[in-house]
Scaffold this motif. Structure first.
Motif, short mmCIF file in Angstrom:
data_model
loop_
_atom_site.label_atom_id
_atom_site.label_comp_id
_atom_site.label_asym_id
_atom_site.label_seq_id
_atom_site.Cartn_x
_atom_site.Cartn_y
_atom_site.Cartn_z
N GLY A 107 43.33 42.17 44.28
CA GLY A 107 43.95 42.41 42.98
C GLY A 107 44.57 41.17 42.35
N THR A 108 44.56 40.02 43.08
CA THR A 108 45.14 38.80 42.50
C THR A 108 44.14 38.16 41.52
N PHE A 109 44.65 37.23 40.72
CA PHE A 109 43.78 36.49 39.81
C PHE A 109 42.80 35.62 40.60
N SER A 110 43.21 35.17 41.80
CA SER A 110 42.29 34.39 42.64
C SER A 110 41.06 35.24 42.99
N GLU A 111 41.27 36.53 43.24
CA GLU A 111 40.13 37.41 43.52
C GLU A 111 39.20 37.49 42.30
N SER A 112 39.79 37.65 41.11
CA SER A 112 38.97 37.71 39.89
C SER A 112 38.20 36.41 39.70
#
Ligand SMILES: C=C(O[C@@H]1C=C(C(=O)O)C=C[C@H]1O)C(=O)O
Length: 354
Positions: free
Chosen positions: A94-99
């Motif tokens: 769910g982090t921006f790193s995942e996106s």
């Protein structure tokens, strides 16, 4: 149903079958390339070239970005026929790193969340992940210092970059903000929404937590709280979006780099990242960077960080246009090397295509 509607649907069914047959043919070609290459199939420079070529050839009406996203997924699926690319990122889910990792490697990659940025480096070094994705700078908040220090200390190379537009949302399990007593988020996200919060929710106590996905998780268990996080975290934790896009800067963007055990080959539109330090004497910094200007190499970033071990000594993070194998870049880097106290090339890689 009107004749026209029925005809159009028949046409779409026929086109879908054609697309499917061509996709299968494409996938078989990628598989054959895998056999020829033997070993690591992923080629960031080739993927960037494919995406740029298709944007240039796009006849419309689909926007270039939509075409590129579709082909990113096609390449991701073709690559996964060999084995799904394992990509470590700063978790939790769910982090921006995942996106950012999804944006770059597509839906067929196997993403591995880690607890801290240094675990991303460790996972790649130990071979538990093929690549890692780490944030290096945000357009509002500046450098992510910890990631820069790790790039310097680590033997891994940068083989790609990802720019992600960061949209922050106010999220809660509750339907409205009335009952909220606390606001959870990561310090970076709180800073990115600072003015909006002062204008709209000045009374709420702001609680910094380890990540905005963690903030969303905490808000999902506590209806008397709210969180600031992105869309992925909102979906994952089933939260209501009470206010969307509350970042102060409408262009709020984070730049991530992709790290692996090699950098990328030349793609025709590349960047090179390096770290250097100058000799400690007057004019040394100018002397160090002068070969870049003389060889016509554009510097796109210059960022200083305190050097570990020396008080008031600094290292400089430099990004330049071009690949380290380009003639002018190679000549400039050689001269820079002769003049510097220390140089480390972090890698050459394609300029983000999407
Ligand atoms: C097929 C290749 O290997 C991989 C798959 C690609 C694709 O599906 O287009 C492109 C580059 C590589 O990551 C290739 O090198 O051309």
């Amino acid at each position: 149903m009107s004749d026209e509607l029925q005809n159009l649907r028949n046409n779409i069914d026929r086109l879908d079958e054609e697309i499917l047959a061509r996709l299968a043919e494409r996938a078989r070609s990628a598989q054959r390339i895998g056999v020829i290459k033997q070993g690591n199939l992923y080629r960031p420079e080739r993927e960037a070239q494919v995406l740029r070529r298709l944007a240039a050839a796009n006849p419309g009406p689909l926007p270039d970005q939509a075409v590129q996203r579709i082909f990113r997924e096609i390449m991701s699926a073709c690559l996964a026929l060999e084995h799904p690319t394992k990509v470590a990122y700063l978790g939790p889910a769910g982090t921006f790193s995942e996106s950012a990792a999804r944006k770059h490697f597509g839906g067929a990659a196997a993403l591995m969340p880690t607890a801290a940025i240094d675990d991303v480096f460790r996972a790649v070094e130990a071979g538990n992940a093929d690549y890692g994705v780490v944030p290096v700078e945000n357009s509002t908040e500046g450098a992510v210092g910890g990631a820069l220090d790790l790039l310097l200390a680590n033997p891994l190379k940068i083989c790609g970059e990802v720019n992600l537009r960061i949209h922050q949302h106010l999220l809660s399990k509750a339907e409205g903000i009335g009952a909220a007593k606390r606001l959870y988020s990561h310090a970076q996200s709180l800073a990115q929404c600072h003015e909006w919060l002062n204008r709209n929710l000045a009374h709420l106590s702001r609680v910094p937590v380890a990540s905005n996905a963690e903030a969303a998780r905490m808000a999902s268990e506590d209806p008397e709280s709210c969180a600031i996080a992105g869309e992925a975290a909102a979906e994952l934790y089933g939260l209501n979006v009470l206010a969307a896009n509350i970042e102060d800067d409408p262009n709020n963007t984070t730049r991530f780099v992709v790290i692996g055990d090699h950098d990328a080959g030349p793609s025709g539109e590349d960047k090179t990242s390096l770290v250097c330090s100058s000799l400690n004497r007057p004019g040394a910094m100018h002397a160090l960077l002068e070969p870049l200007a003389r060889h016509g190499v554009d510097m796109t970033k210059l960022q200083s960080r305190p050097a570990r071990g020396g008080l008031w000594e600094y290292v400089f993070y430099v990004d330049i246009d071009g690949h380290r194998e380009d003639a002018n870049v190679s000549a400039a880097l050689q001269e820079l090397n002769e003049r510097a106290a220390f140089v480390k090339i972090l890698g050459s890689y394609p300029v983000a295509a999407i």
